[in-house]
Design a protein around this motif. Structure first.
Motif, PDB file in Angstrom:
ATOM      1  N   GLU A 240       0.988  -1.202   0.036  1.00  0.00           N
ATOM      2  CA  GLU A 240      -0.047   0.029  -0.167  1.00  0.00           C
ATOM      3  C   GLU A 240       0.922   1.154  -0.065  1.00  0.00           C
ATOM      4  OE1 GLU A 240      -3.273   0.410   2.085  1.00  0.00           O
ATOM      5  OE2 GLU A 240      -3.842  -1.748   2.230  1.00  0.00           O
ATOM      6  N   TRP A 241       2.014   1.467   0.599  1.00  0.00           N
ATOM      7  CA  TRP A 241       2.991   2.506   0.823  1.00  0.00           C
ATOM      8  C   TRP A 241       3.308   2.617  -0.653  1.00  0.00           C
ATOM      9  CZ3 TRP A 241       4.744   5.870   4.003  1.00  0.00           C
ATOM     10  CH2 TRP A 241       5.942   6.769   3.448  1.00  0.00           C
ATOM     11  N   HIS A 244       0.604   4.296  -2.652  1.00  0.00           N
ATOM     12  CA  HIS A 244       0.086   5.527  -2.464  1.00  0.00           C
ATOM     13  C   HIS A 244       1.265   6.539  -2.689  1.00  0.00           C
ATOM     14  CE1 HIS A 244      -3.746   5.402  -0.098  1.00  0.00           C
ATOM     15  NE2 HIS A 244      -3.125   4.199   0.150  1.00  0.00           N
ATOM     16  N   THR A 245       2.534   5.954  -2.723  1.00  0.00           N
ATOM     17  CA  THR A 245       3.686   7.038  -2.912  1.00  0.00           C
ATOM     18  C   THR A 245       4.074   6.857  -4.444  1.00  0.00           C
ATOM     19  OG1 THR A 245       5.259   5.337  -2.183  1.00  0.00           O
ATOM     20  CG2 THR A 245       4.643   6.882  -0.624  1.00  0.00           C
ATOM     21  N   THR A 285       0.520  11.972   2.086  1.00  0.00           N
ATOM     22  CA  THR A 285      -0.911  12.130   2.296  1.00  0.00           C
ATOM     23  C   THR A 285      -0.934  11.608   3.727  1.00  0.00           C
ATOM     24  OG1 THR A 285      -1.460  10.079   1.310  1.00  0.00           O
ATOM     25  CG2 THR A 285      -1.091  11.864  -0.152  1.00  0.00           C
ATOM     26  N   GLN A 287      -3.055   9.253   4.329  1.00  0.00           N
ATOM     27  CA  GLN A 287      -3.258   7.883   4.230  1.00  0.00           C
ATOM     28  C   GLN A 287      -1.759   7.170   4.389  1.00  0.00           C
ATOM     29  OE1 GLN A 287      -4.589   9.910   2.248  1.00  0.00           O
ATOM     30  NE2 GLN A 287      -6.971   9.249   2.351  1.00  0.00           N
ATOM     31  N   ALA A 288      -0.783   7.985   3.665  1.00  0.00           N
ATOM     32  CA  ALA A 288       0.695   7.585   3.867  1.00  0.00           C
ATOM     33  C   ALA A 288       0.992   7.640   5.320  1.00  0.00           C
ATOM     34  CB  ALA A 288       1.372   8.349   2.997  1.00  0.00           C
ATOM     35  N   TYR A 387      -2.897  13.767  -2.816  1.00  0.00           N
ATOM     36  CA  TYR A 387      -4.091  13.740  -1.990  1.00  0.00           C
ATOM     37  C   TYR A 387      -5.213  12.963  -2.436  1.00  0.00           C
ATOM     38  CZ  TYR A 387      -2.147  15.855   2.174  1.00  0.00           C
ATOM     39  OH  TYR A 387      -1.641  16.028   3.463  1.00  0.00           O
ATOM     40  N   SER A 390      -4.429   9.301  -3.118  1.00  0.00           N
ATOM     41  CA  SER A 390      -4.678   8.299  -1.958  1.00  0.00           C
ATOM     42  C   SER A 390      -6.249   8.325  -1.596  1.00  0.00           C
ATOM     43  CB  SER A 390      -3.991   9.136  -0.616  1.00  0.00           C
ATOM     44  OG  SER A 390      -2.580   8.858  -0.828  1.00  0.00           O
ATOM     45  N   GLU A 394      -8.444   4.830  -1.252  1.00  0.00           N
ATOM     46  CA  GLU A 394      -9.154   4.665  -0.182  1.00  0.00           C
ATOM     47  C   GLU A 394     -10.807   4.264  -0.471  1.00  0.00           C
ATOM     48  OE1 GLU A 394     -10.187   7.034   3.941  1.00  0.00           O
ATOM     49  OE2 GLU A 394      -8.107   6.696   3.366  1.00  0.00           O
ATOM     50  N   THR A 404      -5.262   1.800   5.480  1.00  0.00           N
ATOM     51  CA  THR A 404      -5.343   3.130   5.824  1.00  0.00           C
ATOM     52  C   THR A 404      -6.969   3.415   6.126  1.00  0.00           C
ATOM     53  OG1 THR A 404      -5.616   3.581   3.482  1.00  0.00           O
ATOM     54  CG2 THR A 404      -3.498   3.957   4.099  1.00  0.00           C
TER      55      THR A 404
END
Length: 416
Positions: A240-241, A244-245, A285, A287-288, A387, A390, A394, A404
């Motif tokens: 997930e990291w 998101h990144t 973000t 979430q991160a 943002y 992320s 979600e 997250t």
């Protein structure tokens, strides 16, 4: 009238007295024995340079290690060279250089010199891959071969079995790496030309294949599968990291706590860990940041965000996410690097500025002025996009227990 030189004998040499200063005993025709003040006795051949006529001494060796008879044979060989207008000293130095090329400038030794420079311009993982490929495919047969003896047919024969297996990408990379090594040898004066410059034309070209990735509308399926998979919390957070990144597998797997600035909400990846050897700053973000808080009890006291399961003092393998995706039956559909493709396709389809997407992916263009601009202004302009991305992830995870999401924190806490 010239003074007649009486040839030396072992008896005369051994009875030679030691004086305060060095002195010379002559055997005739240029062969001399220098008796040193410290007691050592050294053979020299004294001659005139065939062109400059300058007097020169060339060392033959110490007596008695070099016997009188052998010293005379060596002096005779030097006189033969002079008769051909060849300077003995220059000839000897030339032969020593040629011998050095054979004994020292082998394929492996030259490759090692090249690699010591090359590894500073690529990531650590890629550098390891380079050396491993040479060690596996090239060195077993060519390790001790003088670099000057390498020929195109020799290398082509070596790579044919690899091509026959269908490993065309491996052949392509090996030909590229060998060409770089040979070019290094040319520039270093070890060889006159690169004999491998055209060998890639002798092999089949690997078919271009796109990185395996899901389509944007398959993101909910991915998130649901990750949520329900029986995988470790660290692995789930790592996937997930990376998602998101929008970073590469090796960049995510090697993330360090010291690279994180919670206050500034940024993750700064140093040049040595980036593909293009250039610092990359990722806006974090909410979430991160939640992923970081999830990992803090596990690795907050260690160097790496995502520690290796076998050795927590080092980071997770860059293939960890790939292995997990295969176990989740995404083999043939998605590789961890393809997570970036999902992000790129989605953001471009949503109308986000292409340059911002490229900057988020750390794609470096050829325009240096534009690149410098990307590093400054683009960081803050990328934040809203990151943002949005992320939040999009979600939403795709709703009901699927993303790390997250609030629901997932409760469930994952019970599932290691």
């Amino acid at each position: 009238m010239a003074v007649k030189v009486i040839p030396l004998t072992d008896k005369k040499i051994n009875s030679a007295k030691i004086h305060d200063k060095d002195y010379v005993l002559s055997d005739g025709d240029g062969l001399q024995l220098r008796v040193r003040s410290n007691g050592s006795k050294i053979w020299n051949f004294n001659y005139k340079h065939p062109q400059t006529k300058k007097r020169i001494n060339i060392n033959i060796g110490k007596y008695p290690g070099v016997a009188l008879l052998n010293a005379r044979k060596k002096a005779l060989s030097y006189r033969d060279l002079l008769a051909q207008d060849i300077d003995p000293k220059e000839n000897r130095e030339k032969k020593l250089a040629e011998d050095k090329k054979i004994t020292e400038h082998t394929v492996k030794n030259v490759a090692l010199e090249w690699y010591e420079l090359k590894k500073h311009s690529v990531t650590a993982d890629y550098a390891t891959d380079i050396w491993r490929s040479l060690d596996r495919h090239i060195f077993p047969l060519l390790e001790n071969t003088p670099i000057s003896s390498v020929t195109a047919p020799m290398v082509i024969d070596l790579l044919r079995p690899i091509e026959a297996k269908g490993s065309l990408e491996t052949v392509k990379r090996l030909t590229q790496r060998l060409n770089e090594i040979m070019t290094y040898a040319v520039n270093g004066g070890l060889i006159f030309a690169n004999p491998l410059s055209g060998i890639k034309a002798n092999f089949k070209k690997p078919k271009k294949s796109h990185m395996l990735a899901l389509t944007p509308d398959e993101l909910p399926e991915l998130m649901m599968t990750i949520a329900n998979a029986s995988i470790k919390r660290t692995t789930r957070c790592l996937i997930e990291w990376q998602l998101h990144t929008m970073t590469r597998p090796s960049e995510s797997a090697g993330a360090k706590w010291e690279e994180i600035d919670i206050e500034a909400k940024t993750w700064t990846i140093p040049p040595e860990r980036m593909k293009k050897r250039r610092e990359h700053v990722v806006p974090l973000t909410d979430q991160a940041l939640t992923l970081l808080e999830t990992m803090r009890p596990i690795s907050g006291h260690r160097e790496y965000l995502f520690p290796s399961d076998r050795n927590p003092r080092t980071h997770a393998n860059s293939e960890t996410a790939n292995t997990a995706l295969r176990r989740m039956n995404f083999g043939g559909r998605l590789v961890s690097h393809g997570l970036r493709s999902i992000a790129s396709t989605t953001l471009n389809e949503q109308g986000f500025e292409a340059d911002l997407v490229e900057a988020a992916l750390a794609h470096v263009g050829d325009n240096q002025v534009r690149n410098a601009y990307n590093r400054t202004d683009y960081l803050e302009r990328r934040r809203p996009m990151m943002y949005w991305w992320s939040e999009h992830i979600e939403k795709a995870s709703q009901g699927n227990l993303s790390v997250t999401g609030f629901k997932s924190l409760k469930v994952i806490g019970d599932n290691f």
